[in-house]
Design an enzyme around this catalytic site. Structure first.
Site, PDB file in Angstrom:
ATOM      1  N   HIS A   1      -6.429   9.524  -0.173  1.00 36.82           N
ATOM      2  CA  HIS A   1      -7.108   9.472   1.126  1.00 36.82           C
ATOM      3  C   HIS A   1      -6.297  10.042   2.292  1.00 36.82           C
ATOM      4  CE1 HIS A   1      -5.170   5.482   0.488  1.00 36.82           C
ATOM      5  NE2 HIS A   1      -4.764   5.677   1.730  1.00 36.82           N
TER       6      HIS A   1
ATOM      7  N   ASP B   1      -7.762   1.344   2.133  1.00 33.97           N
ATOM      8  CA  ASP B   1      -7.438   2.336   3.163  1.00 33.97           C
ATOM      9  C   ASP B   1      -8.363   3.554   3.259  1.00 33.97           C
ATOM     10  OD1 ASP B   1      -5.914   3.000   5.362  1.00 33.97           O
ATOM     11  OD2 ASP B   1      -4.416   4.116   4.241  1.00 33.97           O
TER      12      ASP B   1
ATOM     13  N   ASP C   1       1.731  -1.178   4.445  1.00 31.14           N
ATOM     14  CA  ASP C   1       2.186   0.092   3.879  1.00 31.14           C
ATOM     15  C   ASP C   1       3.644  -0.011   3.398  1.00 31.14           C
ATOM     16  OD1 ASP C   1      -0.247   0.886   4.751  1.00 31.14           O
ATOM     17  OD2 ASP C   1       0.461   2.413   6.143  1.00 31.14           O
TER      18      ASP C   1
ATOM     19  N   ASP D   1       0.948   5.188  -0.163  1.00 38.19           N
ATOM     20  CA  ASP D   1       0.232   6.458  -0.104  1.00 38.19           C
ATOM     21  C   ASP D   1       0.977   7.496  -0.923  1.00 38.19           C
ATOM     22  OD1 ASP D   1      -1.870   5.815   1.809  1.00 38.19           O
ATOM     23  OD2 ASP D   1      -0.247   5.592   3.266  1.00 38.19           O
TER      24      ASP D   1
ATOM     25  N   HIS E   1       0.852  -1.198   0.000  1.00 43.23           N
ATOM     26  CA  HIS E   1       0.000   0.000   0.000  1.00 43.23           C
ATOM     27  C   HIS E   1       0.885   1.244   0.000  1.00 43.23           C
ATOM     28  CE1 HIS E   1      -3.406   2.566   0.675  1.00 43.23           C
ATOM     29  NE2 HIS E   1      -2.822   3.094   1.735  1.00 43.23           N
TER      30      HIS E   1
HETATM   31 ZN   LIG Z   1      -3.238   4.816   2.780  1.00 40.86          ZN
END
Ligand SMILES: [Zn+2]
Length: 1145
Positions: free
Chosen positions: A569, A289, A426, A177, A175
């Site tokens: 997000h 998420d 993550d 971000d 994941h």
């Molecule tokens: Zn995230």
């Protein structure tokens, strides 16, 4: 009897047609007269072209009138049918003989009665699970579930898989971000590029290894720096199914605060990139998420051609309920869907998190031992106390049994014998050692398990679609009478709680400055996209080389990507580190500047009379935006336009597909001013003071306001000049509770303290205010009724318990306290010809309520703008409350992503913070007689804790972290603007049963008011040095006639070329047919449009541009329907969003 009634209806309707046409002719009539006084020499050549202009204009009017008349004819036919058929007359007030009413002073909105059926049928075929019902059923008691703390004990029989083995897909993922604790670039530099590099190496070692990726923002960044062999390697991994792209949007967007415009845009951006660079088409959605899930996302994925999706952050109690009823896999159906066309199969992950401890089965203590990155000696351990063991022949039997037990338990929560076991977290798999640890240990486990017949398991690495394919197969095998094994669910998954009373409703408001900036960016991007495509076509036609087609396309692409990135997000949610927020802010800010230039230059080319003139000028911007933002964290400010005796052009762009009468306010250097319309007629102008602060009037700048008539998607030219015989109207000022400085120009009167109410008034409304300048009452003039609509401010503190409010969480210290002030605030009342307003100056909010004196849409609601500044507060959140006597009880309605309305119920069994919901564009309360809507120009958190009240949280300043990984509070507050409208509508509902329905729709007036709020007109001035010499068209509408009132042009987005980095000949035309409620008065709404059952004739859409081709496509342009061909008529169902490939000439 029946016949004579029919005759009356028909006769009256014909009469309406005649009057209506007459009205239109009169209204536009001035355009047919010879031009008014013009500056000598402004037409040095081309009386002919002027004539041509007029003929074109007349032709357009004629087409428009024909359209309207044919619509009215249809309506009349429908009307007489519905009078004949008495049973249908209950379907909204339009069918109740509108023709029998006295003639309206303005043309009525023409709604085809058939277009009212959709909303009156109210929502989907009863789904198996309706989330509103689930909330009523659930106890929210949060008992200790044992090892699965928020769940229950799972049992199974050892022989359950004897006949059909368990099929397990272990799905490695990472994941990433695009910005959170680090900026997007820093994450890429430190982590993501290594994940990709190692992925290529490690997947190639063994073809049974699999991996997935979702964020195209990262993939494209890496793609730009890698060599061709690596690119080929990636392509072959995709081809043989080892690597899968899931969702494939630019980011994994937030689903609460993002508007559907931006959700679609970032999906297209990702998919366009994939189509061009990799040639893959994602099939499955992956959203592990985002903090709560919206059915809008499900709809968009479905429209983009997806058949399956996965969600994860859902309230723990909902997860438990779904697990108990084995409804974790379901067809997600839109609330409004009256059939099943929107169904998409959705997998909801059952446990607390998407990390490895929470994905193999119910016991995190066990699952953590199968995250081999946490092996002893590494930097990570297992918080549950037992570390993983490396798999060896000596322990494989025991370890395999332990893990299989978890998989089996997990499978008991689902209806098939296929298990999904995600394996990631993550930024995982950045080091090659981690690939080895995970893959090698799991390979040993797989080999052993698959070799043990008594285990009855088939386990392998897989991607999400591998899992869904197996699931479909299992479902097909178990279907009885063709019925799927999966239930149908409708509703949404807000507000998310991950444990206890930790509701994630804080982020609906966190960093509101940027939530507002996002919306401004969206309206700029949309306007730039639309104008660019048309300007591009003009530039090609007239061979205008100076129009910077390619650089502008590059800038557009960059703006799409920066807006896309902000939908992440942790971006629009306001949940990133301070410096990451600044990084997003800078990106938005720089793109905003780029878009302004594109809007200005495109508009200029389109409005220029002689296109070749563009060629002879330098390519520096000709048009200047009226609003300028100086830095990423400052509020936009109006530029002061220098006036002289020579007229300056003001070009106004209406980005909406409707005719529009909107008030334009600009700042000028002189109070002696004249404004001339496109026809050369002087326009009524209000001159108001520009205030440096609450009490000082600027001597350098004056605000002028006038009513601008702009055609749909049209540019209109006004002329402004300094003039001594100005007949402008000066605004008057009344000041309460204090004194302001005097002005030489304006009448400013200090008022004594009286008990008399302060009032504002236009032809629709009278609004009364108390001595603090806060609204108390709205009086609707049509019926003379008084309605309490009281605005006040309040604030929340945070709980004294250990866990406090932060960027994500809202944990208040009880009910909000009234905002207290020791002395009455200074109140300044403006009375003017075009608008009047009341401003009150509180320490933390400057609150402005404005009423436009417009006999149209803008006059029907009240505009509220607040400047919020809570930089000196600690652990406070400030809210605006609107209280009314509407008997809404515990029900209210909020929109989801600006796309649809979700009914809400305020529940006492839930804590206060659980009753706060996201509001993207509107929230309303209603009873049988009235609906009170708060329309919003930014996403914020909203609630209705008391009957008749709407409360919106405007900003929050929180000094501490709330333990969700961010590691800081939110105290980088800015001076923040927020903008709303309050619309009070009369409802004509006799049947209150519909109140229990699971769906709601705004009225057409409410929809259009919301569009006005979110897509303001763009006033632009031609630079002083160009104004005198240039010739502009008087107006240039891009549309032949307004769109039907219920069709919104979401975007018209130039499609990339197949080769190189440039643009193609085509654009994506994205249309949305909105759902609307007819149970509101249709007279006097100011709407100048009609409805057509969702149909539009293609050749009658654009003015001066010919459509060469128009073909249907999937939402994100990935798929063409098998029968896709050039169509001559567009036909949309209610609520449908569709994309078409269009080529103009
Ligand atoms: Zn995230």
């Amino acid at each position: 009897m029946k016949l004579s009634r029919q005759f009356t209806v028909f006769g009256s309707a014909i009469f309406c047609v005649v009057i209506f046409s007459l009205y239109l002719m009169l209204d536009r009539g001035h355009l047919d007269y010879p031009r008014g006084p013009r500056q000598e020499g402004s037409f040095p050549q081309g009386q002919l072209s002027m004539l041509q202009e007029k003929i074109d204009h007349l032709e357009r009017l004629l087409a428009e009138n024909n359209e309207i008349i044919s619509n009215i004819r249809d309506s009349v036919i429908n009307l007489s049918e519905s009078v004949e058929d008495g049973s249908r007359s209950s379907q909204g007030n339009f069918s109740q003989g509108a023709g029998l009413r006295p003639l309206p002073s303005q043309p009525s909105l023409q709604v085809d009665p058939k277009d009212c059926l959709f909303a009156s049928q109210r929502g989907s075929q009863r789904p198996d699970v309706q989330m509103l019902d689930v909330y009523h059923l659930m106890p929210f008691d949060n008992p200790d579930g044992g090892v699965w703390k928020q769940g229950f004990d799972i049992k199974y029989e050892a022989n359950e898989w004897d006949t059909e083995p368990l099929q397990v897909f272990v799905v490695p993922h990472s994941h990433n971000d695009p910005g959170w604790l680090k900026t997007f670039n820093d994450y890429f530099r430190d982590k993501t590029q290594y994940i990709f590099n190692n992925m290529v190496l490690k997947l190639k070692e063994d073809s049974s290894r699999k991996f997935m990726w979702s964020e195209i923002s990262y993939l494209s960044k890496w793609w730009d720096i890698i060599d061709i062999p690596k690119k080929e390697a990636v392509k072959s991994l995709l081809q043989n199914g080892q690597l899968e792209i899931v969702t494939g949007g630019w980011v994994m967007p937030d689903e609460a605060t993002a508007h559907y415009f931006a959700l679609i845009d970032q999906l297209i951006e990702g998919h366009q990139w994939l189509e061009k660079n990799l040639g893959v088409k994602p099939r499955s959605g992956w959203a592990i998420d985002p903090f709560g899930h919206s059915p809008t996302m499900a709809y968009l994925l479905k429209r983009a051609g997806f058949s399956h999706m996965l969600i994860q952050r859902v309230h723990y109690a909902v997860k438990k309920h779904f697990a108990l009823h084995k409804t974790l896999e379901f067809y997600w159906r839109q609330n409004w869907d009256q059939g099943s066309v929107t169904d998409i199969l959705c997998h909801m992950m059952p446990f607390y998190s998407y990390d490895i401890p929470h994905t193999c089965g119910p016991d995190p203590k066990i699952c953590c031992q199968f995250d081999f990155k946490r092996l002893p000696g590494g930097r990570f351990g297992c918080p549950w106390g037992i570390l993983p063991e490396a798999i060896s022949p000596g322990n494989v039997h025991v370890r395999a049994q332990l893990l299989l037990d978890q998989y089996r338990k997990k499978s008991k929560l689902f209806r098939t014998k296929v298990v999904l076991a995600p394996l990631g977290d993550d930024f995982r798999y950045s080091e090659y050692s981690e690939w080895d640890l995970q893959f090698r240990n799991y390979e040993q486990l797989f080999n052993y398990m698959n070799s043990q017949p008594q285990f009855n398991v088939k386990i392998q690495f897989g991607t999400l679609s591998d899992y869904f394919d197996a699931l479909d197969k299992a479902d097909a095998a178990e279907r009885r009478n063709g019925q799927s094994t999966f239930p149908v669910v409708s509703g949404d998954f807000f507000t998310y709680a991950d444990r206890d009373d930790h509701y994630w409703s804080g982020y609906f408001t966190s960093r509101p400055f940027y939530k507002r900036m996002d919306r401004i960016m969206e309206s700029h991007l949309r306007a730039a996209e639309i104008l660019y495509y048309f300007a591009l076509k003009q530039a090609q036609k007239h061979r205008i080389h100076k129009f910077l087609s390619s650089p502008y396309y590059t800038a557009l692409t960059e703006a799409r990507r920066n807006l896309g990135l902000f939908q992440h997000h942790d971006a629009i949610t306001g949940t990133a580190k301070d410096w990451v927020v600044v990084d997003y802010g800078n990106r938005l800010f720089h793109s905003l500047l780029g878009l302004e230039k594109i809007i200005g230059d495109s508009a200029f080319l389109l409005i220029l009379k002689d296109k070749l003139m563009y060629e002879s000028h330098s390519s520096d911007s000709f048009l200047e935006m009226d609003l300028k933002q100086k830095s990423q964290d400052s509020l936009p400010q109006k530029t002061i336009i220098q006036l002289s005796k020579k007229p300056r052009y003001l070009v106004v762009f209406n980005p909406l597909e409707q005719d529009r009468n909107s008030v334009v306010s600009i700042c000028v250097s002189s109070p002696k001013v004249q404004v001339f319309s496109d026809s050369g007629k002087p326009v009524e102008v209000q001159v108001s003071a520009v205030w440096n602060d609450a009490i000082t009037v600027s001597g350098q700048a004056y605000e002028i306001s006038f009513l601008a008539h702009t055609p749909p998607l049209g540019l209109t030219v006004y002329k402004i000049l300094e003039s001594d015989n100005s007949n402008s109207h000066l605004a008057d000022y009344l000041v309460y509770n204090g004194k302001t400085e005097e002005s030489e120009i304006f009448k400013i009167k200090s008022m004594p303290n009286t008990k008399e109410a302060i009032t504002l008034e236009n032809s629709f409304l009278m609004v009364q205010f108390d001595q603090s300048g806060l609204m108390e009452k709205m009086i609707t003039k049509e019926d003379g009724k008084h309605h309490k609509v009281k605005v006040h401010f309040s604030w929340y503190g945070t709980t004294s318990r250990r866990d406090k409010s932060g960027a994500y969480l809202f944990l208040p210290d009880g009910n909000a306290q009234p905002y207290v002030y020791m002395t009455l605030p200074l109140v300044r009342v403006t009375h003017g010809k075009i608008y009047s307003e009341v401003i009150c100056f509180f320490e933390h909010v400057t609150h402005k309520v404005r009423l436009y004196h417009v006999h149209g849409i803008e006059g029907q609601s009240v505009e509220i703008s607040n400047i919020v500044d809570i930089r000196n507060l600690y652990n406070r959140e400030i809210a605006m409350r609107i209280s009314s006597e509407i008997n809404s009880q515990n029900k209210f309605y909020t929109d989801l992503n600006g796309y649809q309305i979700q009914p809400r119920v305020t529940m006492n069994k839930l804590p206060l913070q659980a009753n706060v919901y996201p509001m993207t564009t509107m929230a309303y309360v209603q009873d049988a007689e009235r609906r009170l809507t708060l329309l919003s120009a930014q996403s914020l958190g909203v609630s209705s804790l008391i009957s008749g009240r709407i409360e919106v949280i405007m900003d929050r300043r929180l000094m501490q972290d709330d333990n969700r990984g961010l590691g800081q509070g939110v105290h980088d507050n800015k001076i923040t603007a927020n903008l709303f409208r309050i619309l009070l509508e009369r409802r004509s509902v006799t049947d209150m049963r519909e109140e229990i329905n699971s769906v709601g729709y705004p009225s057409l007036l409410s929809h259009v008011t919301s569009s006005f709020l979110n897509h303001p007109v763009f006033p632009m001035t031609v630079k002083a040095e160009f104004s005198p010499t240039l010739e502009l068209l008087n107006e240039f509408p891009l549309l032949v006639s307004p769109f039907p009132c219920d069709i919104h042009l979401v975007n018209m987005r130039t499609i990339q070329s197949k080769v190189g980095s440039g643009y193609s000949d085509e654009a994506a035309l994205i249309l949305h047919r909105i759902g609307f409620d007819c149970q509101f008065p249709s007279r006097d709404t100011g709407l100048l449009c009609s409805t057509t059952q969702g149909k539009m004739l293609v050749q009658k859409i654009f003015n001066k541009f010919t459509i060469e081709s128009l073909t249907p496509s999937s939402l994100s342009l990935m798929h063409s329907p098998p029968d896709a061909q050039n169509i001559s008529e567009i036909s949309l169902s209610p609520m449908e969003i569709s994309t078409f490939r269009i080529r103009l000439r």
